[in-house]
Design a protein around this motif. Structure first.
Motif, PDB file in Angstrom:
ATOM      1  N   ASP A   1      -4.514  -1.374  -1.953  1.00  0.00           N
ATOM      2  CA  ASP A   1      -5.054  -0.078  -1.547  1.00  0.00           C
ATOM      3  C   ASP A   1      -4.735   0.178  -0.077  1.00  0.00           C
ATOM      4  OD1 ASP A   1      -6.901  -1.480   0.027  1.00  0.00           O
ATOM      5  OD2 ASP A   1      -8.542  -1.260  -1.418  1.00  0.00           O
ATOM      6  N   GLN A   2      -5.272   1.264   0.471  1.00  0.00           N
ATOM      7  CA  GLN A   2      -4.937   1.640   1.839  1.00  0.00           C
ATOM      8  C   GLN A   2      -5.431   0.640   2.873  1.00  0.00           C
ATOM      9  OE1 GLN A   2      -6.734   5.465   2.395  1.00  0.00           O
ATOM     10  NE2 GLN A   2      -8.834   4.667   2.477  1.00  0.00           N
ATOM     11  N   ASP A   3      -6.389  -0.190   2.486  1.00  0.00           N
ATOM     12  CA  ASP A   3      -6.907  -1.222   3.391  1.00  0.00           C
ATOM     13  C   ASP A   3      -6.278  -2.587   3.133  1.00  0.00           C
ATOM     14  OD1 ASP A   3      -8.723   0.533   4.727  1.00  0.00           O
ATOM     15  OD2 ASP A   3     -10.044   0.414   2.963  1.00  0.00           O
TER      16      ASP A   3
ATOM     17  N   GLY B   1      -4.243  -6.929  10.241  1.00  0.00           N
ATOM     18  CA  GLY B   1      -5.445  -6.320   9.698  1.00  0.00           C
ATOM     19  C   GLY B   1      -6.630  -7.257   9.810  1.00  0.00           C
TER      20      GLY B   1
ATOM     21  N   SER C   1       0.832  -1.196   0.000  1.00  0.00           N
ATOM     22  CA  SER C   1       0.000   0.000   0.000  1.00  0.00           C
ATOM     23  C   SER C   1       0.871   1.253   0.000  1.00  0.00           C
ATOM     24  CB  SER C   1      -0.895   0.012   1.243  1.00  0.00           C
ATOM     25  OG  SER C   1      -1.468   1.289   1.439  1.00  0.00           O
TER      26      SER C   1
ATOM     27  N   ASN D   1      -6.210  -4.270   0.397  1.00  0.00           N
ATOM     28  CA  ASN D   1      -6.958  -5.094  -0.550  1.00  0.00           C
ATOM     29  C   ASN D   1      -6.251  -5.074  -1.903  1.00  0.00           C
ATOM     30  OD1 ASN D   1      -9.176  -5.730   1.212  1.00  0.00           O
ATOM     31  ND2 ASN D   1      -9.851  -3.607   0.952  1.00  0.00           N
TER      32      ASN D   1
END
Length: 357
Positions: free
Chosen positions: A165-167, A357, A133, A169
Motif C-alpha cells: 500500500d502507500q505506506d 520509512g 506501492s 505495508n
C-alpha cells in the motif's frame, strides 16, 4: 540505423563474431550522431582527440563515466522533443542522473525489453503482481528507476496488482484475492531486490499467513548491496523467498536508468546475459585495458538503443567478471557474466531509490 531490423531479430541468436562487427558499425554511427547533436559530448570527444568519421571497433568506442549523467544534461534532441525523463537510483540527498527520452528511443527500449522478456517467459501477457506501492508512479513524466522498472515490466501484463500500500505495508488480502482470481495460472511477479526483501519477505516471515505463489515467476533487480550489508547472499535470497511464497522460478537482472530496456537477465544457470540489444566489456582499473574472460574488471555497458542521449557506451561503477560467450549451458548466445558489486571508490547508492520509512 535500421532499428526495426535490429529489434526484429531474436535477442540471443547472434554469434560473437557477427555481433562484434555489428556493434563496431552501430556504435561508430551513434558516436558521430551524438557528436553532432550533443554539444557537451562533442566537446568531450574533441578533448579526447577522437577523430570524426573514423570507423572504430566495439572496444574503441569512447565511454562516458556514468557519473557524468549526474553532473551534466547530456541530450541529443531539442527540449520540445523530450517525451519522458528518467532518473537514476540514489539515496536521499544524492544527485541523480537524468536521462532524456524522445518517443522513438522510449519505443525502441520498450521493444527490446519485450523481446528479452519474451525469450524467458513467453510472449503471452500474464497477470502481474508488483511488489511495490502504486505511489511510485505518481509522476508520469519524471520516472525514477523504480517507476521505470514497474512501467517497463507492465508491458508483459494482462492485469496488474500492487502488493504494497502507500505506506509500504504488505497487503496480503489484496494479493490473496489476486491469486484466487488466477488459481492454477502462471503469473509474473516484479519488484526491486531490497524492496522485496524488506517489505515482502520480512513481513511474511513474521506473519502466520503464507502466500502460495508457486505458479509465479519472480523478476527482481537493483543489486544486493543493502542485502550484503545484512549478510544475505543471492542464494539465500532465493531460498528465503521460496520458504515464504513457494516461488520456484526466480530471475535477477542487471540494468540501469542510463540504458533502460537493455537489461541483462539471469538465466536458470545463474548467469546474467547480454542480448543483441546490449553488450558488456570489462576493463582493468589501472589503465582501462580490456580484461580477459574470467578476470575481474570494471563493467562497461554498450547499447545501440540510446538515440536521444549519448548513452551508447558507459563505464559503470560496478565490478564484474565475464564468464564466457556463446557457450552458456542454458543455450543462449552472447556474453554471460556476474556482477561482484560496486568498485571501492564509487559513491554508494541504492539501485532501488532507497526507501526510508
Amino acid at each position: 540505423m535500421d532499428y526495426d531490423g535490429i529489434l526484429n531479430r531474436k535477442p540471443f541468436s547472434t554469434a560473437k563474431d557477427e555481433k562484434k562487427l555489428m556493434y563496431g558499425e552501430w556504435l561508430t554511427e551513434l558516436t558521430d550522431y551524438h557528436r553532432k547533436h550533443c554539444h557537451s559530448y562533442g566537446q568531450l570527444l574533441k578533448h579526447l582527440m577522437i577523430p570524426e568519421h573514423s570507423h572504430m571497433g566495439e572496444e574503441e568506442i569512447p565511454m562516458l563515466p556514468v557519473g557524468l549523467f549526474k553532473d551534466m544534461d547530456l541530450i541529443s534532441i531539442p527540449g520540445n522533443k523530450v517525451f519522458k525523463t528518467m532518473t537514476s537510483s540514489g539515496t536521499k540527498g544524492q544527485t541523480v542522473s537524468r536521462i532524456y527520452l524522445d518517443r522513438d528511443t522510449a519505443n525502441y527500449q520498450q521493444r527490446a525489453l519485450a523481446n528479452i522478456g519474451g525469450d524467458f517467459w513467453g510472449e503471452e501477457r500474464l497477470p502481474l503482481l508488483v511488489l511495490d506501492s502504486p505511489d511510485v508512479l505518481k509522476n508520469r513524466n519524471l520516472f525514477s528507476a523504480r517507476g521505470a522498472g514497474i512501467l517497463g515490466f507492465s508491458i508483459f501484463s494482462s492485469r496488474i496488482c500492487y502488493g504494497l500500500d502507500q505506506d509500504m505495508n504488505l497487503d496480503t488480502e489484496r494479493i490473496q484475492q489476486f491469486l484466487d482470481r488466477y488459481t492454477g495460472k502462471r503469473i509474473l511477479i516484479f519488484g526491486f531486490t531490497y524492496i522485496i526483501w524488506k517489505y515482502f519477505y520480512q513481513a511474511l516471515a513474521k506473519s502466520v499467513q503464507k502466500l502460495d505463489l508457486s505458479e509465479g515467476i519472480l523478476i527482481h533487480g537493483g543489486g544486493f548491496k543493502k542485502l550484503e550489508d545484512q549478510s544475505v547472499s543471492a542464494h539465500e535470497f532465493k531460498e528465503r523467498i521460496r520458504e515464504v511464497s513457494s516461488i520456484k522460478e526466480i530471475h535477477n537482472y542487471y540494468g540501469m536508468a542510463e540504458q533502460t530496456g537493455s537489461i541483462y537477465m539471469e538465466c536458470p544457470k545463474g548467469h546474467l546475459h547480454a542480448s543483441l540489444y546490449s553488450d558488456i566489456i570489462t576493463r582493468r582499473g589501472k589503465d582501462f585495458s580490456v580484461c580477459s574472460h574470467g578476470e575481474k574488471g570494471i563493467i562497461q555497458v554498450l547499447s545501440p538503443l540510446a538515440l536521444s542521449y549519448p548513452g551508447h557506451s558507459i563505464l559503470t561503477e560496478d565490478e564484474g567478471i565475464i564468464l564466457g560467450e556463446d557457450d552458456c549451458p542454458c543455450g543462449r548466445l552472447g556474453k554471460y557474466f556476474k556482477v561482484l558489486g560496486r568498485i571501492h571508490q564509487a559513491e554508494i547508492r541504492g539501485c532501488s531509490d532507497t526507501y526510508d520509512g
